[in-house]
Design a protein around this motif. Structure first.
Motif, PDB file in Angstrom:
ATOM      1  N   PHE A 123      -7.506  10.736  52.387  1.00 57.72           N
ATOM      2  CA  PHE A 123      -6.103  11.267  52.588  1.00 57.72           C
ATOM      3  C   PHE A 123      -6.136   9.913  53.603  1.00 57.72           C
ATOM      4  O   PHE A 123      -6.843  10.482  55.301  1.00 57.72           O
ATOM      5  CB  PHE A 123      -6.144  12.439  53.174  1.00 57.72           C
ATOM      6  CG  PHE A 123      -4.386  12.941  53.545  1.00 57.72           C
ATOM      7  CD1 PHE A 123      -3.256  12.858  53.169  1.00 57.72           C
ATOM      8  CD2 PHE A 123      -4.301  13.468  55.008  1.00 57.72           C
ATOM      9  CE1 PHE A 123      -2.168  13.465  53.381  1.00 57.72           C
ATOM     10  CE2 PHE A 123      -2.811  13.556  55.695  1.00 57.72           C
ATOM     11  CZ  PHE A 123      -1.667  13.725  54.742  1.00 57.72           C
ATOM     12  N   TYR A 124      -4.946   9.239  53.975  1.00 58.55           N
ATOM     13  CA  TYR A 124      -3.716   9.149  54.810  1.00 58.55           C
ATOM     14  C   TYR A 124      -2.915   9.859  55.327  1.00 58.55           C
ATOM     15  O   TYR A 124      -2.082   9.862  54.530  1.00 58.55           O
ATOM     16  CB  TYR A 124      -4.140   6.939  54.585  1.00 58.55           C
ATOM     17  CG  TYR A 124      -5.780   6.848  55.015  1.00 58.55           C
ATOM     18  CD1 TYR A 124      -6.318   6.543  55.706  1.00 58.55           C
ATOM     19  CD2 TYR A 124      -6.017   6.284  53.378  1.00 58.55           C
ATOM     20  CE1 TYR A 124      -7.795   6.413  56.038  1.00 58.55           C
ATOM     21  CE2 TYR A 124      -6.947   6.005  52.899  1.00 58.55           C
ATOM     22  CZ  TYR A 124      -8.333   5.500  55.061  1.00 58.55           C
ATOM     23  OH  TYR A 124      -9.410   5.217  54.669  1.00 58.55           O
ATOM     24  N   PHE A 125      -2.666   9.563  56.028  1.00 65.22           N
ATOM     25  CA  PHE A 125      -1.000   9.671  56.402  1.00 65.22           C
ATOM     26  C   PHE A 125       0.443   8.433  56.245  1.00 65.22           C
ATOM     27  O   PHE A 125       1.522   8.577  56.184  1.00 65.22           O
ATOM     28  CB  PHE A 125      -0.816  10.197  58.389  1.00 65.22           C
ATOM     29  CG  PHE A 125      -1.526  11.806  59.068  1.00 65.22           C
ATOM     30  CD1 PHE A 125      -0.888  12.224  58.437  1.00 65.22           C
ATOM     31  CD2 PHE A 125      -2.246  11.692  59.026  1.00 65.22           C
ATOM     32  CE1 PHE A 125      -1.717  14.027  59.188  1.00 65.22           C
ATOM     33  CE2 PHE A 125      -2.563  12.107  60.057  1.00 65.22           C
ATOM     34  CZ  PHE A 125      -2.577  13.868  60.044  1.00 65.22           C
ATOM     35  N   ASN A 126      -0.060   7.594  56.126  1.00 66.05           N
ATOM     36  CA  ASN A 126       0.551   6.338  55.193  1.00 66.05           C
ATOM     37  C   ASN A 126       1.040   6.920  54.085  1.00 66.05           C
ATOM     38  O   ASN A 126       1.757   6.407  53.629  1.00 66.05           O
ATOM     39  CB  ASN A 126      -0.164   5.592  55.546  1.00 66.05           C
ATOM     40  CG  ASN A 126       0.696   3.713  55.877  1.00 66.05           C
ATOM     41  OD1 ASN A 126       1.582   4.469  56.124  1.00 66.05           O
ATOM     42  ND2 ASN A 126       0.715   3.024  55.723  1.00 66.05           N
TER      43      ASN A 126
ATOM     44  N   ASP B 243       9.121   0.337  41.297  1.00 62.27           N
ATOM     45  CA  ASP B 243       9.668  -0.797  40.765  1.00 62.27           C
ATOM     46  C   ASP B 243       8.390  -2.014  40.841  1.00 62.27           C
ATOM     47  O   ASP B 243       8.955  -2.810  40.244  1.00 62.27           O
ATOM     48  CB  ASP B 243      10.907  -1.437  40.661  1.00 62.27           C
ATOM     49  CG  ASP B 243      12.239  -0.576  40.050  1.00 62.27           C
ATOM     50  OD1 ASP B 243      11.722   0.180  39.393  1.00 62.27           O
ATOM     51  OD2 ASP B 243      13.257  -0.080  41.127  1.00 62.27           O
ATOM     52  N   GLY B 244       7.503  -1.594  40.932  1.00 60.27           N
ATOM     53  CA  GLY B 244       6.796  -2.660  41.621  1.00 60.27           C
ATOM     54  C   GLY B 244       6.333  -2.887  42.550  1.00 60.27           C
ATOM     55  O   GLY B 244       5.600  -4.122  43.334  1.00 60.27           O
ATOM     56  N   VAL B 245       7.008  -2.603  43.984  1.00 59.65           N
ATOM     57  CA  VAL B 245       7.798  -3.357  45.189  1.00 59.65           C
ATOM     58  C   VAL B 245       7.544  -2.208  45.616  1.00 59.65           C
ATOM     59  O   VAL B 245       7.401  -1.502  46.199  1.00 59.65           O
ATOM     60  CB  VAL B 245       9.105  -3.379  45.499  1.00 59.65           C
ATOM     61  CG1 VAL B 245       9.459  -4.205  46.829  1.00 59.65           C
ATOM     62  CG2 VAL B 245       9.793  -4.953  44.399  1.00 59.65           C
ATOM     63  N   HIS B 246       5.628  -2.310  46.982  1.00 57.75           N
ATOM     64  CA  HIS B 246       5.700  -1.772  47.895  1.00 57.75           C
ATOM     65  C   HIS B 246       6.448  -1.054  48.739  1.00 57.75           C
ATOM     66  O   HIS B 246       7.370  -1.987  49.676  1.00 57.75           O
ATOM     67  CB  HIS B 246       3.623  -2.197  48.226  1.00 57.75           C
ATOM     68  CG  HIS B 246       3.801  -1.290  49.387  1.00 57.75           C
ATOM     69  ND1 HIS B 246       3.841  -0.911  50.521  1.00 57.75           N
ATOM     70  CD2 HIS B 246       2.920  -0.085  49.824  1.00 57.75           C
ATOM     71  CE1 HIS B 246       3.605  -0.265  51.664  1.00 57.75           C
ATOM     72  NE2 HIS B 246       2.550   0.717  50.650  1.00 57.75           N
ATOM     73  N   LEU B 247       7.260   0.270  49.465  1.00 59.97           N
ATOM     74  CA  LEU B 247       8.355   0.239  49.778  1.00 59.97           C
ATOM     75  C   LEU B 247       7.532   0.696  51.439  1.00 59.97           C
ATOM     76  O   LEU B 247       6.753   2.678  50.860  1.00 59.97           O
ATOM     77  CB  LEU B 247       9.449   0.545  49.310  1.00 59.97           C
ATOM     78  CG  LEU B 247      10.014   0.458  48.183  1.00 59.97           C
ATOM     79  CD1 LEU B 247      11.145   1.207  48.117  1.00 59.97           C
ATOM     80  CD2 LEU B 247      10.763  -0.766  49.317  1.00 59.97           C
ATOM     81  N   LYS B 248       8.043   0.781  52.752  1.00 65.51           N
ATOM     82  CA  LYS B 248       7.595   1.490  53.371  1.00 65.51           C
ATOM     83  C   LYS B 248       8.778   2.492  54.489  1.00 65.51           C
ATOM     84  O   LYS B 248       9.561   1.456  54.446  1.00 65.51           O
ATOM     85  CB  LYS B 248       6.557   0.895  54.719  1.00 65.51           C
ATOM     86  CG  LYS B 248       6.101   1.705  55.922  1.00 65.51           C
ATOM     87  CD  LYS B 248       4.936   0.760  56.468  1.00 65.51           C
ATOM     88  CE  LYS B 248       4.383   1.131  57.654  1.00 65.51           C
ATOM     89  NZ  LYS B 248       3.639   0.435  58.031  1.00 65.51           N
TER      90      LYS B 248
END
Length: 330
Positions: free
Chosen positions: A81-84, A92-97
């Motif tokens: 587990f990570y908090f991130n 849609d295949g795009v990594h969002l943060k």
């Protein structure tokens, strides 16, 4: 002892190598690359070893990457587990943060207000500097073309309109009399020479030249009373011409100096007009930025907003407007 160097025989010569030259005379077969057979032409060019080698290297690189990923997936800890994991996701295949700290709407409005106040202050400063420059410049002549100001005269030239009280005055109107200048100076747009000033200058020049002539003639008359009139007259004539030369040189120097000052003033005026045009462009940009900031501030306020987009015949957006719904106020 006798000299025996004369009887030494030269070293034997090596036999000529004729094999290499004869080998070059024989016609050799030209080796060509193998082409694709006729029945396989639909498959394109025949693949050579260098092409296959590049394709094999790329294939094995991809296989090694997939093998490493399968290993990581096999040895992954299911309880890891990570908090991130809560702050990022895939859409849609795009990594969002997610962003670190979310600002409230009031804080954003306060920041926009500060930006608006700063832009308004800078716009006022530019306006003040533009007014100072315009007050020190005439805004006439070729500089009007630099600033791209609209001209209302004939052929794009600025015009000077004079109003009279009666129709008779219009028929008998004389521009040279009205401006108190000669007809040659009417085309000058600024700093027209008045008749009084031109007359005074002409009288001063005539007085100077008349004084020089009287001095020369009196000197000549004084010399005529002596015995050696011709010789002394000739010498005094030379002296008079030499005395008049410094005056001419001085006038030439004054003229050169005046032209130099005029060129310097012209360059300075051109720099000032250029600065004025640049400041006017900057003020226009600041006006657009202030208007955009005000629009964004109003959009963040209350009320239902409808966006109106106007396009041209090619479908490109030409103008964007926002319309707020009417709300009754107490």
């Amino acid at each position: 002892a006798p000299d025996r160097r004369r009887f030494q025989t030269p070293p034997p010569r090596s036999p000529r190598r004729t094999m290499s030259s004869l080998r070059n005379l024989i016609r050799r077969r030209i080796h060509k690359e193998r082409a694709q057979p006729k029945h396989r032409e639909r498959m394109g060019l025949l693949e050579k070893k260098k092409d296959y080698k590049l394709r094999a290297i790329d294939f094995h690189r991809k296989q090694d990457t997939l093998h490493k990923l399968r290993q990581k997936a096999a040895f992954r800890n299911p309880d890891e587990f990570y908090f991130n994991m809560h702050n990022s996701h895939t859409k849609d295949g795009v990594h969002l943060k997610k962003r670190g700290k979310q600002r409230f709407k009031k804080e954003i409005m306060d920041a926009n207000t500060q930006d608006l106040n700063y832009l308004t202050m800078k716009r006022q400063q530019e306006q003040k500097r533009i007014e100072n420059l315009q007050s020190s410049l005439h805004m006439i002549g070729d500089e009007a073309d630099i600033l791209q100001q609209p001209l209302n005269g004939e052929n794009g030239q600025p015009s000077h309109t004079i109003f009279v009280d009666r129709k008779e005055d219009l028929e008998t109107f004389d521009a040279s009399t009205h401006f108190d200048t000669d007809k040659d100076h009417l085309k000058s747009r600024h700093n027209r020479v008045r008749r009084k000033k031109a007359k005074r200058k002409k009288e001063a020049t005539h007085h100077t030249s008349h004084g020089l002539e009287n001095g020369t003639s009196s000197t000549a008359n004084g010399v005529d009373g002596h015995n050696h009139a011709h010789q002394n007259g000739h010498q005094n004539g030379d002296a008079g011409s030499e005395a008049s030369e410094p005056k001419t040189e001085k006038e030439k120097l004054q003229k050169i100096k005046a032209e130099r000052v005029k060129r310097k003033q012209s360059r300075k005026r051109a720099r000032m007009y250029k600065e004025l045009s640049e400041r006017m462009e900057r003020k226009q940009k600041l006006d657009d930025m202030v208007q955009d900031a005000q629009t964004q501030r109003h959009l963040m306020g209350k009320g239902k907003v409808r966006k109106i987009v106007k396009t041209d015949e090619w479908g490109e957006v030409t103008k964007t407007q926002f319309k707020w719904s009417q709300k009754r106020k107490k």
